[in-house]
Design a protein around this motif. Structure first.
Motif, PDB file in Angstrom:
ATOM      1  N   ASN A   1     -58.887 -40.637 -15.886  1.00 10.87           N
ATOM      2  CA  ASN A   1     -59.729 -40.342 -17.265  1.00 10.87           C
ATOM      3  C   ASN A   1     -58.517 -39.196 -17.446  1.00 10.87           C
ATOM      4  N   ASP A   2     -59.607 -37.858 -18.966  1.00 11.07           N
ATOM      5  CA  ASP A   2     -57.705 -37.057 -19.441  1.00 11.07           C
ATOM      6  C   ASP A   2     -58.953 -35.915 -19.818  1.00 11.07           C
TER       7      ASP A   2
ATOM      8  N   LEU B   1     -72.271 -44.626  -9.892  1.00 11.09           N
ATOM      9  CA  LEU B   1     -71.388 -44.913 -10.463  1.00 11.09           C
ATOM     10  C   LEU B   1     -70.228 -44.681 -10.867  1.00 11.09           C
ATOM     11  N   HIS B   2     -69.329 -45.798 -11.787  1.00 12.04           N
ATOM     12  CA  HIS B   2     -67.579 -46.083 -11.691  1.00 12.04           C
ATOM     13  C   HIS B   2     -67.624 -45.566 -13.373  1.00 12.04           C
ATOM     14  N   LEU B   3     -66.715 -44.637 -13.097  1.00  7.30           N
ATOM     15  CA  LEU B   3     -66.557 -44.174 -14.971  1.00  7.30           C
ATOM     16  C   LEU B   3     -64.889 -44.320 -14.532  1.00  7.30           C
ATOM     17  N   HIS B   4     -64.271 -45.004 -14.100  1.00  8.68           N
ATOM     18  CA  HIS B   4     -62.680 -43.941 -13.524  1.00  8.68           C
ATOM     19  C   HIS B   4     -62.133 -45.013 -14.577  1.00  8.68           C
ATOM     20  N   ASN B   5     -60.200 -45.019 -14.912  1.00  2.00           N
ATOM     21  CA  ASN B   5     -59.555 -45.920 -16.028  1.00  2.00           C
ATOM     22  C   ASN B   5     -61.089 -45.801 -17.533  1.00  2.00           C
ATOM     23  N   ASN B   6     -61.475 -44.530 -18.264  1.00  2.00           N
ATOM     24  CA  ASN B   6     -61.395 -44.822 -19.160  1.00  2.00           C
ATOM     25  C   ASN B   6     -60.087 -43.514 -20.225  1.00  2.00           C
TER      26      ASN B   6
END
Length: 414
Positions: free
Chosen positions: A247-248, A218-223
């Motif tokens: 992310n933040d 699962l990739h959720l990077h750069n949000n």
């Protein structure tokens, strides 16, 4: 006999239109029209009785007509196609891979892909897709891989994936999504890898992936993820790789404790200030942690303890860390990087805790004294540049027979 029946069903009754198939000569004799095997200006190759068709970069405004029903591979990428008519591929019952990337498509109706019951790979990346069909979704029961990345999708309708329940790989990165498409993902129990990176997601709610028990990556990077509910990863029983980089995030994501099979975790370049005690207590399979570029001010003494399979730990840029982390029970560690922190000393029992250590990178700290690395027999590289080391004892690097690189530059050695 079985082959003749198969050909008849594939061609919708135009059996015998291929040389070598029974009936071909009779059709020629009657001067009836023969199905074009390779539409101009495409390039085609025969694979036995089957056909692969390459129509990429031809400037085509639409899907070519008269495609052979024996086509198994069709590449329409990098053209000027802005619309796909209903039933455009309805005769291509054997098609297993369809590439339509790099066109000008804004919408593809369920009827446009009708008849592609054998399709396994569908590539739609780099188009201008603004929405997906909802009331009449794509009916692709054998689809395994779907690329929807680099489009303009701002949402995914709840029923969008109802007809692709066999899907294993899904790309939704580089779109304009602001939330996890929870309802749509509920239709994908066989999904193994998914990327939602490069979107505008700000929060991950509880049970966001609850039906994805087969998901491994699962990739959720750069949000723009700032928060995660404590049960957001419930149901991810098979997850091995989780990428939350860039992310933040304001707090350590305690939700990862439900991921018992997690092996690789990345959440570098966030805004996390503390790593709590027993941070990875539910992740005994962890092998790699990338945690650098976070403004770490506190690391719990037990945060990295008892991770027997961990081999890579990166904590670069944690400027407020002044004490070396306690790595008791984390005996498989091979790569440790802790640069640009506030370390002033190393523990005397470092090598007893980390007997397999191969790379130790501690540059840009405030280390003054060094312990003996005598028992770190596997060490190959040591980076200690830009510290405040004043002297080296004769026993410090004794019998490090595997050592290939040692950097002590920019210290205060007399």
């Amino acid at each position: 006999m079985l082959l003749v029946i198969l050909l008849f069903s594939m061609a919708g009754g135009d059996w015998g239109s291929h040389p070598g198939v029974w009936g071909y000569k009779q059709i020629q004799d009657r001067q009836e029209p023969v199905v074009a095997l390779c539409p101009s200006p495409c390039q085609c190759e025969e694979d036995g009785i089957f056909m692969t068709v390459d129509c990429s970069e031809m400037g085509l405004p639409s899907v070519p007509l008269n495609l052979s029903p024996l086509t198994t591979y069709l590449d329409l990428s990098m053209n000027n196609i802005s619309e796909i008519q209903p039933r455009a591929f309805h005769r291509l019952h054997l098609l297993s891979e369809l590439r339509i990337s790099g066109n000008q498509l804004k919408y593809i109706s369920g009827q446009a892909l009708q008849g592609l019951h054998n399709l396994k790979v569908l590539m739609l990346q780099n188009n201008q897709l603004e929405r997906l069909p909802d009331d009449a979704p794509w009916d692709l029961p054998n689809l395994l891989s779907l690329r929807l990345d680099a489009n303009l999708l701002s949402e995914v309708p709840a029923e969008a994936f109802r007809g692709v329940r066999s899907l294993r790989h899904l790309w939704l990165d580089d779109n304009s999504l602001t939330e996890i498409p929870v309802m749509a993902l509920d239709s994908l129990p066989s999904l193994q890898a998914m990327t939602l990176a490069l979107n505008q997601i700000t929060h991950i709610p509880d049970y966001a992936f609850t039906n994805l028990s087969a998901l491994v990556v699962l990739h959720l990077h750069n949000n723009h993820i700032q928060s995660m509910s404590s049960r957001c990863f419930e149901g991810l029983q098979s997850l091995e790789t989780l990428d939350l980089n860039y992310n933040d995030l304001q707090e350590f994501p305690v939700a990862i404790r439900t991921l018992s099979k997690l092996q690789e975790l990345g959440f570098h370049n966030n805004n996390i200030k503390a790593i709590p005690e027993r941070a990875f207590v539910g992740n005994p399979q962890l092998q790699t942690i990338h945690f650098y570029e976070n403004p770490i001010q506190f690391v719990g003494k037990s945060a990295f303890q008892f991770l027997p399979k961990l081999h890579t730990l990166s904590l670069n840029g944690a400027t407020q860390i002044q004490e070396f982390p306690d790595l008791k029970g984390t005996t498989s560690l091979e790569i440790l990087t802790l640069t640009r922190a506030g370390l002033s000393a190393l523990p005397p029992g470092l090598c007893e805790q980390l007997p397999r250590l191969r790379l130790l990178e501690l540059s840009n700290n405030q280390i003054e004294d060094l312990p003996s690395f005598y028992r770190c027999s596997a060490l190959q590289e040591i980076g200690l540049q830009h510290n405040q080391i004043r002297r080296i004892e004769s026993s410090t690097f004794k019998q490090l027979t595997s050592l290939r690189a040692l950097d002590l530059s920019w210290n205060m050695i007399e």
